[in-house]
Structures are given as structure tokens and as C-alpha cells.
Design an enzyme around this catalytic site. Structure first.
Site, mmCIF file in Angstrom:
data_model
loop_
_atom_site.group_PDB
_atom_site.id
_atom_site.type_symbol
_atom_site.label_atom_id
_atom_site.label_comp_id
_atom_site.label_asym_id
_atom_site.label_seq_id
_atom_site.Cartn_x
_atom_site.Cartn_y
_atom_site.Cartn_z
ATOM 1 N N GLU A 286 0.685 -5.067 13.518
ATOM 2 C CA GLU A 286 -0.501 -5.158 14.383
ATOM 3 C C GLU A 286 -1.050 -6.582 14.375
ATOM 4 O OE1 GLU A 286 -3.828 -2.715 13.148
ATOM 5 O OE2 GLU A 286 -4.837 -2.940 15.074
ATOM 6 N N ARG B 207 0.811 -1.221 0.000
ATOM 7 C CA ARG B 207 0.000 0.000 0.000
ATOM 8 C C ARG B 207 0.843 1.270 0.000
ATOM 9 N NH1 ARG B 207 -3.556 -1.326 4.854
ATOM 10 N NH2 ARG B 207 -2.535 -3.345 4.956
HETATM 11 O O1 LIG Z 1 2.575 0.551 11.712
HETATM 12 P P1 LIG Z 1 2.552 -0.914 11.470
HETATM 13 O O2 LIG Z 1 2.037 -1.686 12.663
HETATM 14 O O3 LIG Z 1 3.852 -1.449 10.971
HETATM 15 O O4 LIG Z 1 1.449 -1.203 10.351
HETATM 16 C C1 LIG Z 1 1.290 -0.475 9.182
HETATM 17 C C2 LIG Z 1 1.672 -1.271 7.955
HETATM 18 O O5 LIG Z 1 0.785 -2.414 7.818
HETATM 19 C C3 LIG Z 1 0.182 -2.388 6.538
HETATM 20 O O6 LIG Z 1 0.904 -3.097 5.578
HETATM 21 P P2 LIG Z 1 0.944 -4.694 5.484
HETATM 22 O O7 LIG Z 1 2.251 -5.170 6.052
HETATM 23 O O8 LIG Z 1 -0.306 -5.274 6.032
HETATM 24 O O9 LIG Z 1 1.103 -4.958 3.925
HETATM 25 P P3 LIG Z 1 0.203 -4.575 2.640
HETATM 26 O O10 LIG Z 1 0.363 -3.094 2.416
HETATM 27 O O11 LIG Z 1 0.843 -5.349 1.552
HETATM 28 O O12 LIG Z 1 -1.230 -4.966 2.906
HETATM 29 C C4 LIG Z 1 0.169 -0.924 6.164
HETATM 30 O O13 LIG Z 1 0.062 -0.717 4.776
HETATM 31 C C5 LIG Z 1 1.475 -0.426 6.716
HETATM 32 O O14 LIG Z 1 2.562 -0.634 5.839
HETATM 33 N N1 LIG Z 2 -6.172 -1.833 11.292
HETATM 34 C C1 LIG Z 2 -5.546 -1.762 10.114
HETATM 35 N N2 LIG Z 2 -6.220 -1.477 8.982
HETATM 36 C C2 LIG Z 2 -5.573 -1.403 7.798
HETATM 37 N N3 LIG Z 2 -4.256 -1.608 7.656
HETATM 38 C C3 LIG Z 2 -3.536 -1.896 8.748
HETATM 39 N N4 LIG Z 2 -2.216 -2.133 8.935
HETATM 40 C C4 LIG Z 2 -2.016 -2.372 10.243
HETATM 41 N N5 LIG Z 2 -3.167 -2.286 10.939
HETATM 42 C C5 LIG Z 2 -4.136 -1.998 10.020
#
Ligand SMILES: O=P(O)(O)OC[C@H]1O[C@H](OP(=O)(O)OP(=O)(O)O)[C@H](O)[C@@H]1O
Ligand SMILES: Nc1ncnc2[nH]cnc12
Length: 174
Positions: free
Chosen positions: A95, A58
Site C-alpha cells: 500500500e 507482524r
Molecule cells: O496486503 P498488502 O498490501 O501486501 O499489505 C499488508 C502487509 O503490509 C504490512 O507489513 P509491512 O510490509 O508493512 O511490514 P511489517 O509487518 O514489518 O511492518 C502488513 O503486516 C502485511 O504484511
Molecule cells: N493501512 C495500514 N495499516 C497497517 N498496516 C498496513 N499494511 C498495509 N497497509 C496498512
């Protein structure tokens, strides 16, 4: 513009107890997408830096248009095993799990300044891992920009004194 209305809340995804803040509904809206990119861009006005760096997947969605509009390069940070050249990696907690991210060792040169861009700040684990990678490679993180911040997870504490901007905040789990 009320961007919260454009964010879809999905309870219990990807795990029981997590409310997933789904940005696909912002991306679907031409006005929402424009507002998001332009507002993130405004937060970088007047700042001197060399690259935008953003994590898979993302972070790419917002990081690339920002870099393009500002005339900067973009550095992709990817999940383990995806980048083809020599990499530096870092494990971190999310998370809802754990992961390892990687960046190419020649992505920037020591002394260069980078801005971290991502869709969402939760625990701060992803961003702290990127900060560590950048600094271990001799770079400087001059700002971090997010569309969404989950304040109750206190990611800012993990980020300490860095310059952080987020556009949409959630104070609790609702
Ligand atoms: O502050 P944090 O606890 O580190 O969480 C935030 C991260 O988690 C999500 O990505 P994710 O790793 O789920 O990957 P994605 O974007 O491929 O869905 C989001 O896009 C952030 O990069
Ligand atoms: N609650 C949440 N919703 C979407 N993206 C996330 N990445 C980590 N926590 C998330």
C-alpha cells in the site's frame, strides 16, 4: 469484544493519506491478544495442513502462537537479505511502497500444505507473493487468515478463489 476499539488509527503514517491500523494496542491488552489468537485459531478448526507461514514482522506475532497452539511448525518469510541459508525470493508492491520477500528453499517439501497468517490484508501484494513462492516450490496454500482486512483496497480480488478469513474489516478509509 469490540476489537476496533483496541486498534489505534494513526493518520498519515508511514505516508500522507494512509491511515495506519496499529495493532500494538491490541497486543498490549491481555483480553485483546487472547481474543485475536483464539479467533484466528477457530478459523482453522478441522483444516488439515502442515505449516503456518507468515511474513516479517507482524505476521510472526500472530503466526507463531497459532502454530504453537495447533501443534504445527512455523515458516518465516523475511524481507530481502535476512535469511541465512539458500532462499527463493519475490518482489511485490505494498500500500505504501515496494519490497522483496524471501523463504528458505528447504522450508517445506513439495506436496505439503500451508496456511498463510498475517496481521492485515491490504492490497494483497504480500500474500500473493507468498502464494507464488509456495506454489513455485511445489507447496499448496489451503487457507489465509488475517486479523484485519482493508476491504476498500480489494486484496481479495488479488487472492482470487483462495479460502480467506479476516476478523476485523474496514469498509472505507475511516
Ligand atoms: O496486503 P498488502 O498490501 O501486501 O499489505 C499488508 C502487509 O503490509 C504490512 O507489513 P509491512 O510490509 O508493512 O511490514 P511489517 O509487518 O514489518 O511492518 C502488513 O503486516 C502485511 O504484511
Ligand atoms: N493501512 C495500514 N495499516 C497497517 N498496516 C498496513 N499494511 C498495509 N497497509 C496498512
Amino acid at each position: 469484544m469490540n476489537l476496533k476499539k483496541l486498534i489505534r488509527n494513526v493518520p498519515n503514517f508511514p505516508k500522507e493519506g494512509i491511515i495506519f491500523r496499529d495493532i500494538t494496542t491490541i497486543l498490549q491488552s491481555p483480553e485483546g491478544l487472547k481474543w485475536a489468537i483464539e479467533s484466528m485459531e477457530k478459523s482453522l478448526e478441522g483444516l488439515e495442513f502442515d505449516y503456518i507461514i507468515g511474513p516479517e514482522s507482524r505476521g510472526f506475532i500472530f503466526g507463531v502462537p497459532l502454530a504453537y497452539n495447533l501443534g504445527k511448525g512455523f515458516i518465516p518469510v523475511r524481507k530481502e537479505g535476512k535469511l541465512p541459508y539458500t532462499t527463493k525470493s519475490k518482489a511485490y508492491d505494498l500500500e505504501y511502497g515496494t519490497a522483496t520477500i524471501e523463504v528458505h528453499t528447504d522450508a517445506f517439501t513439495p506436496g505439503q500444505k500451508v496456511v498463510i497468517v498475517d496481521d492485515l490484508l491490504a492490497t494483497g501484494g504480500t500474500s500473493k507473493a507468498i502464494i507464488d513462492l509456495v506454489e513455485e516450490m511445489g507447496g499448496e496454500v489451503v487457507k489465509l487468515v488475517y486479523l484485519i482486512e482493508l476491504d476498500f483496497l480489494q486484496g481479495r480480488k488479488v487472492l482470487g478463489d483462495y479460502n480467506v478469513t479476516s476478523l476485523i474489516n474496514y469498509d472505507d478509509e475511516e
